[in-house]
Design an enzyme around this catalytic site. Structure first.
Site, PDB file in Angstrom:
ATOM      1  CE1 TYR A  40      16.712   1.120   5.152  1.00  0.00           C
ATOM      2  CE2 TYR A  40      16.721  -1.284   5.043  1.00  0.00           C
ATOM      3  CZ  TYR A  40      16.806  -0.050   4.415  1.00  0.00           C
ATOM      4  OH  TYR A  40      16.979   0.019   3.063  1.00  0.00           O
ATOM      5  CE  LYS A  95      35.257  26.320   9.608  1.00  0.00           C
ATOM      6  NZ  LYS A  95      35.458  27.145   8.416  1.00  0.00           N
TER       7      LYS A  95
END
Length: 764
Positions: A40, A95
């Site tokens: 970060y 899925k």
């Protein structure tokens, strides 16, 4: 609707131990302040600057290139229909799971709460920079057509509506092979299509691209034949409106060559099938009930070539054969779209794969002696490990040749190796094992069935048709627990070995035990006392042929469970000592570790025997064993007896069993790191091979290693798998989980299958 218990099971599965089926996992180190500063602020600014200069750098510095969005508005969910965006989320997560386990593709599922086409498209366009590809899912027709077409035209990344194209691609591959078997030309066959939704239209369009003639196609929807006199047709349906005067489905099927069903169960009647041409091709893909029952179709026509959407019949048209691999290939070349050339490449690769020799692992998984291209095998099986190495390269090549690839692949061999390596992180071997067990279920006696978790495992085994459980323990406790978990079954046998009802059986078993052990100091009185103990009773059931396998050990110490097994079932002919191996499902693939529970400090001869037995067990899973004999030294670097015995075992195996891929002694890091091993020990018999089996020099090291892997890396374990017994018996780890006991149950069934087959072969 499902039963209350099934409903509760499904809800618990999705809710526990934490809600949902997917998670985000870091791929970079994050243990130090330095790591966090790079992940970060301030370090993250550098890749941001590079991406601002060139958006293609997003593929270099982020997960975009391996990230697909599964997007739906919930208007056409499975068999549930229009249930809304939020209610569709469990399906979209499912899925996502399939993308990951079959092709190692990361997925965010996105549920968009709108039925407005423009709003939906605008939402997808606005979030598209996050993703390398878009999989549209469960969107009703005709909106699905417009949404896909507009997004394909307006986005620079692959977009595919799998409900249309997934089914089309798989069925088209089966169609090509069926035509070949039926000796029919695609441009001549008469095709009848039952169903006019998105999947049916996509299938028919792809058949036309392959060479079928539109004038030879008659399509039906729920209102009847799609003909040019109707004024209620969508633009997509009009494309297949016929000029022929056809009254109904029955008339259309007279002398037809092909029936393509994507409609409702039972619509194709036996008399209609009888009226079709010779070698009729019937794709009855309605789920869960096909347009005609598979067995009924075969009773009606011996010459029928049939496919369905179901797992329990040959030739399953399953979308999982397509979408993971198509997106894998598209992502890997940074394709700007999934075009017709790429779909066609997938079709032809699938059709071609069905004609090639099938790996033994697949034959084993489906309990086949040898799968061969023919009427019962026109498309590959979902568990075929070759899919990941065959379909993505074909799709990637088509993308490159059609000019939509931005990152061409140059080294295809290296690419295939990378694809195969990707699939080492999931527990496919467990699914293969369970699937194989289901092909020929056996009777398993559970010696501790009055424990709730054991009973839950037996229930799952029974419900999934992995085996027929025989439940041992206190009858009143078992019945109470069965009622609590709603475990029902007319063919479930419950036995309390101490009850009056079992008096005659106990007497018979006690006499058999006494005859076996009378020269080992066991009196008839001792035998009558011992047989009341559940592990002796269970072992005698297996020995006597009243059960095919036994499982115990959930609540009892390992030695106390093993003792009756060794005394009553005994060792296979030619086996000097029983041993145990554990199968660990690791991120690098399955690894077998021996001996994990029996032999404390085996000598060189026994180590060699353990390696032989383990090799046989590994082959039982359809895997070619590659064995490293582990030690703290490498190839004679230590003369200590603990290392020398490993070297002696290896020398014995090299001399007497040169066909086994084995070498050592080796430190474990050299055994598992192929490059390190090649650089340091290029002379090794394991050169260029990926080790999948570790034989340890003592119980301490083997047992500690497998438990360390299990606890620290959350590696799934199947075992300990007892090797060298005359009949199938296995011992759970103390306090094993329900999943572990289910896996061991499947293993026990496969073991019983193998031992039964071996005995038949010996008789012949």
């Amino acid at each position: 609707m499902s039963s209350p218990r099934k409903r509760r099971e499904a809800l618990v599965y999705h809710a526990k131990p934490r809600p949902g089926k997917i998670e985000v996992v870091p791929t970079k180190k994050h243990s130090s302040q330095r790591d966090l500063g790079l992940a970060y602020s301030p370090g993250v600014a550098e890749p941001c600057i590079e991406i601002e200069k060139n958006k293609q750098n997003a593929y270099k510095y982020t997960n975009k290139g391996n990230l697909v969005a599964v997007i739906s508005n919930g208007t056409a969910v499975l068999g549930l229909g229009d249930i809304g965006a939020e209610a569709s989320k469990p399906v979209m997560e499912g899925k996502a799971l399939l993308f990951k386990i079959f092709a190692d593709i990361d997925v965010f599922d996105i549920e968009v709460d709108t039925k407005n086409i423009d709003e939906f498209i605008e939402t997808v366009k606005n979030i598209a920079p996050t993703f390398g590809g878009i999989n549209l899912e469960d969107i009703k027709a005709p909106e699905a057509f417009e949404i896909e077409e507009r997004l394909k035209a307006e986005l620079p990344i692959p977009v595919m509506h799998d409900d249309q194209h997934g089914t089309a691609i798989i069925s088209a591959a089966a169609f090509l092979n069926a035509l070949e078997l039926a000796d029919k030309n695609i441009d001549e066959v008469q095709i009848v299509v039952s169903g006019a939704g998105s999947a049916a239209i996509a299938c028919t369009k792809l058949y036309v691209l392959l060479g079928a003639k539109k004038e030879n196609i008659v399509m039906f929807d729920s209102k009847g034949v799609i003909d040019k006199s109707r004024n209620d047709l969508s633009d997509k349906q009009i494309e297949f409106a016929t000029s022929r005067k056809v009254k109904d489905l029955s008339e259309a099927l007279e002398n037809a060559d092909v029936f393509l069903g994507l409609s409702v169960g039972g619509v194709l009647k036996p008399d209609m099938l009888s009226s079709m041409a010779d070698n009729p091709i019937v794709f009855a893909m309605a789920n869960p009930d096909p347009e005609i029952d598979y067995d009924l179709a075969l009773e009606t026509r011996e010459d029928v070539i049939m496919a369905t959407g179901r797992t329990d019949f040959p030739n399953q048209v399953n979308n999982v054969l397509g979408f993971p691999y198509i997106f894998r290939g598209a992502l890997d070349v940074r394709a700007t779209q999934i075009n017709e050339e790429m779909k066609m490449a997938a079709v032809k690769a699938l059709a071609r794969l069905a004609k090639e020799p099938v790996p033994e692992q697949v034959n084993i998984a489906y309990a086949e002696t040898r799968l061969n291209f023919g009427r019962d095998y026109i498309i590959p099986k979902p568990f075929d490990p070759r899919l990941i190495a065959e379909i993505p390269p074909a799709v990637a090549k088509a993308a490159m040749e059609s000019g939509v690839a931005q990152n061409p692949i140059e080294d295809w061999d290296a690419y295939k190796d990378d694809l195969l390596e990707r699939m080492g992180s999931e527990d496919k071997i467990t699914r293969l094992l369970i699937n194989r067990a289901k092909q020929n279920p056996k009777r398993i006696v559970y010696a501790e069935a009055d424990h709730l978790d054991v009973l839950k495992a037996a229930q799952q085994v029974y419900d999934e048709k992995i085996a027929t459980p025989i439940l041992l323990g206190r009858r009143d406790v078992i019945l109470e627990l069965m009622d609590e978990i709603e475990f029902e079954g007319d063919d479930i046998t419950i036995i309390d070995p101490k009850s009056d009802e079992e008096r005659e059986q106990r007497k018979e078993y006690a006499e058999a035990l006494w005859r076996k052990r009378s020269r080992k100091g066991v009196t008839l009185y001792d035998a009558e006392k011992l047989i009341r103990e559940r592990n002796y009773y269970a072992a005698m059931m297996v020995e006597n042929g009243d059960a095919d396998a036994m499982l115990s050990g959930y609540s009892r110490a390992y030695p106390s469970v093993l003792k009756p097994i060794l005394e009553l079932i005994g060792k296979e002919s030619g086996v000097s000592s029983v041993a145990a191996t554990n199968l660990m499902n690791t991120k690098r693939g399955p690894i077998f570790i021996s001996d994990t529970s029996i032999n404390i400090d085996p000598d060189a001869t026994l180590l060699a025997k353990i390696a032989q037995m383990t090799a046989k067990t590994v082959k039982m899973f359809g895997i070619d064993p590659v064995i490293a004999m582990a030690s703290y030294s490498n190839f004679g670097s230590s003369k200590n007896p603990n290392a020398s015995k490993v070297k002696e075992a290896v020398d014995y195996l090299h001399k007497n069993f040169p066909e086994i891929a084995v070498d050592g002694e080796l430190q474990v890091d050299f055994a598992l790191n192929k490059k390190m091993r090649m650089d340091k020990f290029p002379f090794s018999k394991l050169s260029g091979k990926k080790v999948n089996t570790l034989i340890y020099p003592n119980l301490d090291s083997a047992n500690s290693t497998y438990k360390l892997l299990k606890e620290l890396n959350s590696a799934g374990s199947i075992g300990p798998i007892l090797m060298g017994l005359n009949k199938p018996a296995h011992v759970f780890q103390l306090g094993a989980s329900v999943d572990e006991m289910v896996n061991m149950s499947a293993l026990a069934v496969v073991d019983a299958q193998q031992k039964s087959k071996r005995k038949v072969n010996l008789k012949n």
